[in-house]
Design a protein around this motif. Sequence first.
Motif, PDB file in Angstrom:
ATOM      1  N   ARG A   1      -4.137   4.763   2.072  1.00 37.68           N
ATOM      2  CA  ARG A   1      -3.574   5.851   2.906  1.00 37.68           C
ATOM      3  C   ARG A   1      -3.467   5.609   4.277  1.00 37.68           C
ATOM      4  NH1 ARG A   1      -1.626   9.784  -0.647  1.00 37.68           N
ATOM      5  NH2 ARG A   1      -2.916  10.008  -2.376  1.00 37.68           N
ATOM      6  N   GLN A   2      -4.342   5.224   4.980  1.00 39.45           N
ATOM      7  CA  GLN A   2      -4.195   4.941   6.394  1.00 39.45           C
ATOM      8  C   GLN A   2      -3.055   3.998   6.729  1.00 39.45           C
ATOM      9  OE1 GLN A   2      -8.195   3.862   7.701  1.00 39.45           O
ATOM     10  NE2 GLN A   2      -8.695   5.996   7.189  1.00 39.45           N
ATOM     11  N   ASP A   3      -2.858   2.761   6.031  1.00 39.54           N
ATOM     12  CA  ASP A   3      -1.885   1.992   6.328  1.00 39.54           C
ATOM     13  C   ASP A   3      -0.754   2.498   5.839  1.00 39.54           C
ATOM     14  OD1 ASP A   3      -3.663  -0.110   7.075  1.00 39.54           O
ATOM     15  OD2 ASP A   3      -3.559  -1.085   5.260  1.00 39.54           O
ATOM     16  N   ALA A   4      -0.460   3.350   4.805  1.00 41.71           N
ATOM     17  CA  ALA A   4       1.010   3.767   4.251  1.00 41.71           C
ATOM     18  C   ALA A   4       1.275   4.646   5.563  1.00 41.71           C
ATOM     19  CB  ALA A   4       0.741   4.568   2.999  1.00 41.71           C
ATOM     20  N   GLU A   5       0.471   5.557   5.969  1.00 43.05           N
ATOM     21  CA  GLU A   5       0.759   6.646   7.027  1.00 43.05           C
ATOM     22  C   GLU A   5       0.984   5.988   8.292  1.00 43.05           C
ATOM     23  OE1 GLU A   5      -2.673   9.217   7.554  1.00 43.05           O
ATOM     24  OE2 GLU A   5      -2.423   9.975   5.440  1.00 43.05           O
ATOM     25  N   ARG A   6       0.524   4.892   8.695  1.00 50.43           N
ATOM     26  CA  ARG A   6       0.921   4.122   9.728  1.00 50.43           C
ATOM     27  C   ARG A   6       2.324   3.620   9.908  1.00 50.43           C
ATOM     28  NH1 ARG A   6      -2.881   0.759   9.568  1.00 50.43           N
ATOM     29  NH2 ARG A   6      -1.501  -1.371   9.400  1.00 50.43           N
ATOM     30  N   LEU A   7       2.745   2.786   8.705  1.00 47.57           N
ATOM     31  CA  LEU A   7       3.986   2.451   8.656  1.00 47.57           C
ATOM     32  C   LEU A   7       5.070   3.571   8.678  1.00 47.57           C
ATOM     33  CD1 LEU A   7       3.963  -0.553   6.006  1.00 47.57           C
ATOM     34  CD2 LEU A   7       3.692  -0.604   8.296  1.00 47.57           C
ATOM     35  N   LEU A   8       4.667   4.758   8.026  1.00 49.21           N
ATOM     36  CA  LEU A   8       5.585   5.658   7.831  1.00 49.21           C
ATOM     37  C   LEU A   8       5.980   6.310   9.269  1.00 49.21           C
ATOM     38  CD1 LEU A   8       4.771   7.641   4.762  1.00 49.21           C
ATOM     39  CD2 LEU A   8       6.971   6.444   4.867  1.00 49.21           C
ATOM     40  N   ALA A   9       4.804   6.203  10.312  1.00 51.98           N
ATOM     41  CA  ALA A   9       4.861   6.823  11.518  1.00 51.98           C
ATOM     42  C   ALA A   9       5.873   6.075  12.428  1.00 51.98           C
ATOM     43  CB  ALA A   9       3.805   7.110  12.117  1.00 51.98           C
ATOM     44  N   GLU A  10       5.803   4.455  12.082  1.00 50.24           N
ATOM     45  CA  GLU A  10       6.339   3.641  12.714  1.00 50.24           C
ATOM     46  C   GLU A  10       7.810   3.792  12.325  1.00 50.24           C
ATOM     47  OE1 GLU A  10       6.329  -1.219  13.861  1.00 50.24           O
ATOM     48  OE2 GLU A  10       4.477  -0.456  12.680  1.00 50.24           O
ATOM     49  N   ALA A  11       8.094   3.882  11.332  1.00 52.49           N
ATOM     50  CA  ALA A  11       9.531   3.786  10.789  1.00 52.49           C
ATOM     51  C   ALA A  11      10.244   4.778  11.175  1.00 52.49           C
ATOM     52  CB  ALA A  11       9.344   3.502   9.105  1.00 52.49           C
ATOM     53  N   ALA A  12       9.457   6.057  11.410  1.00 56.16           N
ATOM     54  CA  ALA A  12      10.341   7.148  11.868  1.00 56.16           C
ATOM     55  C   ALA A  12      10.964   6.688  13.315  1.00 56.16           C
ATOM     56  CB  ALA A  12       9.565   8.254  12.061  1.00 56.16           C
ATOM     57  N   HIS A  13      10.734   6.044  14.026  1.00 54.16           N
ATOM     58  CA  HIS A  13      11.379   5.487  15.194  1.00 54.16           C
ATOM     59  C   HIS A  13      12.237   3.995  15.084  1.00 54.16           C
ATOM     60  CE1 HIS A  13       8.813   8.459  16.974  1.00 54.16           C
ATOM     61  NE2 HIS A  13       7.749   7.938  16.442  1.00 54.16           N
ATOM     62  N   LEU A  14      12.357   3.604  13.965  1.00 52.41           N
ATOM     63  CA  LEU A  14      13.260   2.555  13.800  1.00 52.41           C
ATOM     64  C   LEU A  14      14.486   2.727  12.948  1.00 52.41           C
ATOM     65  CD1 LEU A  14      10.383  -0.031  13.073  1.00 52.41           C
ATOM     66  CD2 LEU A  14      11.832   0.195  15.030  1.00 52.41           C
ATOM     67  N   SER A  15      15.526   2.065  12.960  1.00 50.84           N
ATOM     68  CA  SER A  15      16.627   2.008  11.931  1.00 50.84           C
ATOM     69  C   SER A  15      16.482   0.656  11.196  1.00 50.84           C
ATOM     70  CB  SER A  15      18.056   2.087  12.737  1.00 50.84           C
ATOM     71  OG  SER A  15      18.196   0.935  13.387  1.00 50.84           O
ATOM     72  N   PRO A  16      17.217   0.771  10.104  1.00 55.74           N
ATOM     73  CA  PRO A  16      17.169  -0.533   9.046  1.00 55.74           C
ATOM     74  C   PRO A  16      17.733  -1.694   9.903  1.00 55.74           C
ATOM     75  CG  PRO A  16      17.914   1.332   7.692  1.00 55.74           C
ATOM     76  CD  PRO A  16      17.868   1.758   9.250  1.00 55.74           C
ATOM     77  N   GLU A  17      18.832  -1.496  10.692  1.00 54.26           N
ATOM     78  CA  GLU A  17      19.412  -2.487  11.374  1.00 54.26           C
ATOM     79  C   GLU A  17      18.354  -3.149  12.397  1.00 54.26           C
ATOM     80  OE1 GLU A  17      22.440   0.183   9.676  1.00 54.26           O
ATOM     81  OE2 GLU A  17      20.658   0.616  11.205  1.00 54.26           O
TER      82      GLU A  17
ATOM     83  N   ALA B   1       0.880  -1.093  -0.095  1.00 55.91           N
ATOM     84  CA  ALA B   1      -0.065  -0.147  -0.003  1.00 55.91           C
ATOM     85  C   ALA B   1       0.758   1.281   0.081  1.00 55.91           C
ATOM     86  CB  ALA B   1      -1.126  -0.152   1.256  1.00 55.91           C
ATOM     87  N   LEU B   2       1.868   1.250   0.661  1.00 55.72           N
ATOM     88  CA  LEU B   2       2.938   2.349   1.069  1.00 55.72           C
ATOM     89  C   LEU B   2       3.548   2.589  -0.290  1.00 55.72           C
ATOM     90  CD1 LEU B   2       4.374   4.837   2.328  1.00 55.72           C
ATOM     91  CD2 LEU B   2       5.977   3.030   3.060  1.00 55.72           C
ATOM     92  N   GLY B   3       4.035   1.384  -1.231  1.00 51.70           N
ATOM     93  CA  GLY B   3       4.580   1.631  -2.509  1.00 51.70           C
ATOM     94  C   GLY B   3       3.478   2.263  -3.578  1.00 51.70           C
ATOM     95  N   VAL B   4       2.106   1.778  -3.328  1.00 46.69           N
ATOM     96  CA  VAL B   4       1.095   2.454  -4.347  1.00 46.69           C
ATOM     97  C   VAL B   4       1.050   3.914  -4.082  1.00 46.69           C
ATOM     98  CG1 VAL B   4      -1.436   2.550  -4.762  1.00 46.69           C
ATOM     99  CG2 VAL B   4      -0.094   0.329  -4.724  1.00 46.69           C
ATOM    100  N   VAL B   5       0.886   4.428  -2.757  1.00 46.84           N
ATOM    101  CA  VAL B   5       0.766   5.665  -2.368  1.00 46.84           C
ATOM    102  C   VAL B   5       1.959   6.485  -2.813  1.00 46.84           C
ATOM    103  CG1 VAL B   5       0.509   7.503  -0.463  1.00 46.84           C
ATOM    104  CG2 VAL B   5      -0.932   4.950  -0.643  1.00 46.84           C
ATOM    105  N   THR B   6       3.007   5.832  -2.418  1.00 45.24           N
ATOM    106  CA  THR B   6       4.230   6.807  -2.742  1.00 45.24           C
ATOM    107  C   THR B   6       4.478   6.907  -4.125  1.00 45.24           C
ATOM    108  OG1 THR B   6       5.525   5.803  -1.004  1.00 45.24           O
ATOM    109  CG2 THR B   6       6.828   6.839  -2.477  1.00 45.24           C
ATOM    110  N   THR B   7       4.365   5.879  -5.150  1.00 43.91           N
ATOM    111  CA  THR B   7       4.509   5.916  -6.506  1.00 43.91           C
ATOM    112  C   THR B   7       3.567   7.108  -6.913  1.00 43.91           C
ATOM    113  OG1 THR B   7       5.222   3.828  -6.705  1.00 43.91           O
ATOM    114  CG2 THR B   7       4.363   4.550  -8.904  1.00 43.91           C
ATOM    115  N   TYR B   8       2.318   6.974  -6.530  1.00 43.22           N
ATOM    116  CA  TYR B   8       1.178   7.737  -7.151  1.00 43.22           C
ATOM    117  C   TYR B   8       1.662   9.334  -6.862  1.00 43.22           C
ATOM    118  CZ  TYR B   8      -3.128  10.137  -8.239  1.00 43.22           C
ATOM    119  OH  TYR B   8      -4.258  11.150  -8.574  1.00 43.22           O
TER     120      TYR B   8
END
Length: 242
Positions: A92-108, A53-60
Amino acid sequence: MSDVRTVSDTKRAFYSLHTRPINSIYRRVVEELMVETHLLLVNANFRYDPVYALGVVTTYDRFMQGYRPEKDQESIFNALCQAVGGDPQVYRQDAERLLAEAAHLSPEDVVSKVRESTEPTDGLVGVLRGVASNPNFKYSRLFAIGLYTLLEQMDSDMMKDEARRAAALQSLGDALNLSADKMQKDLELYRSNLDKMTQARAVLEDILKADRKKKEERAKAKEGKVEDGAIATPPSSPSESG
């Protein structure tokens, strides 16, 4: 007879939902995204997930940036989702939720949690762990773009460094049992197409500015002619005034 929807079915649905014309340089973006999501959703192994979903939203959002009239952007996105049986608000909601969570994480953090923990979990790590444990997971370019967007959110500086970006994608691909090479190629094409779209928008804006300037000059020239050759309004006749 097969009940599987065809691309033509999806296109008809889309154009019945969004009935206004689509600007020429954006039409290909919209139709390619429409076909891509359609082909995924009719695939037996495909399962909707928030990273997709985030991929679709970002691409669009990135490819449609600068679209005019601006109010049509939401209408087109909604029609794209609904034409393939999706809910644009959920995307939109799923994409926003993941982005909010990712802001507090690192790739590692993400890689270690996906690899090391087996306890059930919600959120991003839960989604990725489900991907890693699914031998029939249907990989897509849009899923890769979703991952890329998450990595940008986690560490934007890292994503500007080619070597570090490649290492992060390799590590994440290994953890998810996905081909990092395939992701790299898909994302290189994504970035290249974004650059081309940015250039196309710049060219279009230059054309529109030049067109506006010509119209303004013609209008001024017309006003000048009227002033130079102005004909005095004849006085009204007695019958008209009386």
